[in-house]
Design an enzyme around this catalytic site. Structure first.
Site, PDB file in Angstrom:
ATOM      1  N   GLY A   1       9.738  35.441  -6.454  1.00 56.56           N
ATOM      2  CA  GLY A   1      11.109  35.130  -6.853  1.00 56.56           C
ATOM      3  C   GLY A   1      11.372  35.584  -8.275  1.00 56.56           C
TER       4      GLY A   1
ATOM      5  N   ASN B   1      12.268  38.510  -3.978  1.00 59.88           N
ATOM      6  CA  ASN B   1      13.471  37.784  -3.555  1.00 59.88           C
ATOM      7  C   ASN B   1      14.331  37.532  -4.799  1.00 59.88           C
ATOM      8  OD1 ASN B   1      15.383  36.000  -2.577  1.00 59.88           O
ATOM      9  ND2 ASN B   1      13.950  34.265  -2.375  1.00 59.88           N
TER      10      ASN B   1
ATOM     11  N   GLY C   1       9.459  28.455  -8.257  1.00 56.71           N
ATOM     12  CA  GLY C   1      10.256  28.415  -9.483  1.00 56.71           C
ATOM     13  C   GLY C   1       9.802  27.370 -10.490  1.00 56.71           C
TER      14      GLY C   1
ATOM     15  N   HIS D   1      14.033  30.326   4.248  1.00 51.23           N
ATOM     16  CA  HIS D   1      13.565  30.094   2.872  1.00 51.23           C
ATOM     17  C   HIS D   1      13.822  28.626   2.528  1.00 51.23           C
ATOM     18  CE1 HIS D   1      13.387  30.196  -1.498  1.00 51.23           C
ATOM     19  NE2 HIS D   1      12.649  31.284  -1.367  1.00 51.23           N
TER      20      HIS D   1
ATOM     21  N   SER E   1       5.719  30.924  -7.689  1.00 47.28           N
ATOM     22  CA  SER E   1       5.329  31.232  -9.068  1.00 47.28           C
ATOM     23  C   SER E   1       4.269  32.331  -9.165  1.00 47.28           C
ATOM     24  CB  SER E   1       4.864  29.954  -9.785  1.00 47.28           C
ATOM     25  OG  SER E   1       5.922  29.010  -9.825  1.00 47.28           O
TER      26      SER E   1
ATOM     27  N   GLU F   1      15.017  27.209   0.073  1.00 48.70           N
ATOM     28  CA  GLU F   1      16.344  26.895  -0.493  1.00 48.70           C
ATOM     29  C   GLU F   1      17.397  26.828   0.610  1.00 48.70           C
ATOM     30  OE1 GLU F   1      16.137  29.940  -3.514  1.00 48.70           O
ATOM     31  OE2 GLU F   1      14.502  28.802  -4.417  1.00 48.70           O
TER      32      GLU F   1
ATOM     33  N   LYS G   1      17.220  36.229  -4.965  1.00 40.48           N
ATOM     34  CA  LYS G   1      18.101  35.051  -4.852  1.00 40.48           C
ATOM     35  C   LYS G   1      19.501  35.430  -5.354  1.00 40.48           C
ATOM     36  CE  LYS G   1      14.034  32.281  -5.608  1.00 40.48           C
ATOM     37  NZ  LYS G   1      13.493  30.950  -5.785  1.00 40.48           N
TER      38      LYS G   1
ATOM     39  N   GLU H   1       5.103  29.164   1.468  1.00 47.27           N
ATOM     40  CA  GLU H   1       5.642  28.868   0.143  1.00 47.27           C
ATOM     41  C   GLU H   1       5.709  27.355  -0.044  1.00 47.27           C
ATOM     42  OE1 GLU H   1       8.194  32.236  -1.500  1.00 47.27           O
ATOM     43  OE2 GLU H   1       9.474  31.131  -0.138  1.00 47.27           O
TER      44      GLU H   1
HETATM   45  C1  PEP Z   1      10.753  32.462  -3.831  1.00 52.82           C
HETATM   46  O1  PEP Z   1      11.900  32.679  -4.164  1.00 52.82           O
HETATM   47  O2  PEP Z   1      10.481  32.550  -2.637  1.00 52.82           O
HETATM   48  C2  PEP Z   1       9.756  32.147  -4.849  1.00 52.82           C
HETATM   49  C3  PEP Z   1       8.509  32.015  -4.479  1.00 52.82           C
HETATM   50  O3  PEP Z   1      10.187  32.001  -6.145  1.00 52.82           O
HETATM   51  P1  PEP Z   1       9.262  31.984  -7.489  1.00 52.82           P
HETATM   52  O4  PEP Z   1       8.370  33.189  -7.407  1.00 52.82           O
HETATM   53  O5  PEP Z   1      10.251  32.069  -8.606  1.00 52.82           O
HETATM   54  O6  PEP Z   1       8.488  30.714  -7.480  1.00 52.82           O
END
Ligand code: PEP
Length: 253
Positions: A236, A11, A175, A97, A215, A99, A13, A169
């Site tokens: 991400g 992803n 992040g 998601h 992460s 966000e 973003k 998630e």
């Molecule tokens: C995500 O964007 O869904 C995500 C899990 O981000 P990250 O891997 O940066 O934690």
């Protein structure tokens, strides 16, 4: 993973300029192989979808959008329809998601309308669910997951689960560099699979892939995929560079 093909989704973003985006797609495409033993997809910013899907063409790399609107057309300034996504080469889409839910305040019930619309328009949805830190600390993780699954899968038939993926998630792990422990991830994934079993039956529960997100990095992908009920990863930050994403998609089975 019980016969479910591992699925690694990146992803991006709101990151990368166009030339880095196209370079990264070329690199991933060159490293993918035939796609028989793993599925890999990139969820790119909508404005790049036509270009990245043109580059990905002829390879098993899936290209998806990060969001869309559940209506077919109309006065929805700034939104993108499922049909528009298909027209620029996307074959899948992220739904709900964290966000979208927390920064843009998307209501929980929109996820169900989006999953339905995605299926009707031949887009493969990844429904994202996950608790915030305060919900985990208050022992409300399962209650929250149940609420998000009830809403997101309210209008899906058991046989359609073949085309639906769930991403667990935990919001506190996105992040932040903090990863759910094997126990936390295992419990959440088992809960989600049990929910699918109870609502949609054993076959749907068996075939649905449940990804972990939060992460994910080259040094933890193997351990995460070894957890029962974890069928892949939604990545991400580490999906933005070949150095971190290629080792993730090339994990040893
Ligand atoms: C995500 O964007 O869904 C995500 C899990 O981000 P990250 O891997 O940066 O934690």
């Amino acid at each position: 993973m019980d016969g479910r093909k591992p699925y690694i989704a990146g992803n991006w973003k709101m990151n990368l300029d166009r030339s880095h985006a196209l370079d990264l797609i070329k690199t991933i495409k060159g490293r993918l192989g035939d796609g028989n033993d793993r599925e890999v997809a990139i969820f790119a910013p909508s404005v790049y979808l036509a270009d990245v899907s043109a580059v990905a063409q002829g390879s098993p790399l899936g290209i998806g959008a990060q969001n869309f609107h559940f209506e077919s057309e109309g006065a929805y300034t700034g939104e993108t329809s499922a049909n528009m996504l298909r027209e620029v080469g996307a074959d899948r889409v992220l739904i709900g998601h964290s966000e979208r839910r927390h920064i843009f305040r998307e209501p929980n019930d929109w996820s169900g309308r989006k999953v339905r619309k995605a299926l009707d328009e031949a887009l493969l949805p990844i429904l994202c669910v996950g608790e915030k830190l305060e919900e985990r600390q208050a022992n409300r993780t399962e209650r929250l997951l149940r609420r998000q699954l009830d809403a997101g899968l309210c209008d899906v038939q058991p046989e359609e689960m073949r085309r639906v993926t769930i991403a667990y998630e935990p919001v506190w792990a996105i992040g932040t560099g903090e990863v759910a422990t094997p126990e936390q991830a295992g419990e959440a994934h088992a809960f989600i699979r049990k929910w699918i079993h109870n609502k949609l039956g054993p076959e749907a529960a068996e075939l649905t892939r449940i990804l972990y997100g939060g992460s994910v990095k080259p040094d933890n992908i193997r351990g995460l995929l070894a957890i029962e009920d974890v069928d892949g990863a939604l990545v991400g930050g580490a999906s933005l560079k070949p150095d971190s994403f290629i080792p993730i998609i090339e994990f040893d089975q």
